[in-house]
Design a protein around this motif. Sequence first.
Motif, PDB file in Angstrom:
ATOM      1  N   LYS A  50       0.829  -1.216   0.000  1.00 18.69           N
ATOM      2  CA  LYS A  50       0.000   0.000   0.000  1.00 18.69           C
ATOM      3  C   LYS A  50       0.861   1.264   0.000  1.00 18.69           C
ATOM      4  O   LYS A  50       0.540   2.252  -0.684  1.00 18.69           O
ATOM      5  N   LYS A  86       2.017   1.758  -3.526  1.00 18.49           N
ATOM      6  CA  LYS A  86       0.893   2.179  -4.370  1.00 18.49           C
ATOM      7  C   LYS A  86       0.515   3.629  -4.089  1.00 18.49           C
ATOM      8  O   LYS A  86       0.187   4.384  -5.012  1.00 18.49           O
ATOM      9  N   ASP A  87       0.555   4.011  -2.835  1.00 17.64           N
ATOM     10  CA  ASP A  87       0.229   5.394  -2.460  1.00 17.64           C
ATOM     11  C   ASP A  87       1.237   6.384  -3.035  1.00 17.64           C
ATOM     12  O   ASP A  87       0.961   7.580  -3.129  1.00 17.64           O
ATOM     13  N   ASN A  88       2.416   5.868  -3.408  1.00 23.07           N
ATOM     14  CA  ASN A  88       3.434   6.697  -4.044  1.00 23.07           C
ATOM     15  C   ASN A  88       3.425   6.530  -5.567  1.00 23.07           C
ATOM     16  O   ASN A  88       4.414   6.831  -6.244  1.00 23.07           O
ATOM     17  N   ASN A  89       2.280   6.030  -6.066  1.00 22.86           N
ATOM     18  CA  ASN A  89       2.011   5.965  -7.511  1.00 22.86           C
ATOM     19  C   ASN A  89       2.916   5.001  -8.277  1.00 22.86           C
ATOM     20  O   ASN A  89       3.218   5.233  -9.448  1.00 22.86           O
TER      21      ASN A  89
END
Length: 214
Positions: free
Chosen positions: A133, A136-139
Amino acid sequence: MAIQKMKIYDTTLRDGTQSPDLNLSVKDKIEFTLALDKFGVDYIELGWPGSNPKDMEAFNEISKHKLNHAKICAFGATRRKNIKAKDDANLRAIVDSKAPVATIFGKTWLLHIEKQLGMKAEENLDVIFESVKFLKDNNLEVVYDAEHFFDGFKDNKEYALNCLRKAFDAGSSCLALCDTNGGCFPWEIKRIVSEVKEYLKKNKINVELGIHCH
């Protein structure tokens, strides 16, 4: 019958350099990367940015080149015990590498989770989820390497599948099944992969499935 596209993920520049007789310079890594891209490889694992300055330099250098096809991947591990994902130096290095794809490995075999990491089974599931996560939160696109998956599956099928589920729930777009010890026979690989595919279908988990054999 529908034809499924196979993608090639090359690990030569990271996994392939784990030999005392092989030492690639940054220049070597860039030349290999450009050649692999020209060849048509889909994903190129350039190195482990959290492990040494030379690998991070390679990521900085490849950013100066325009690739025609391949995506560059930064390799690393799930977060350490008793630390938040955002504070883990290894995960931060993956983000800092500016690679568009992160590939992280996590434990799947309860033997290693309990004896090597000193974690409880549920704690390891949290580690997987939080690490994926964070990336993912850092693209980043995330490939999850399920380390020792086949050994873990033979030991405790339900838990090994739960590890895959956690990575998917956190946002991983590809789940790579790793025969890390190289101990499975081909027919075992076939049977276990078939069971994994059935599990994914039954639970409506729409994700790419990868395999990494030794």
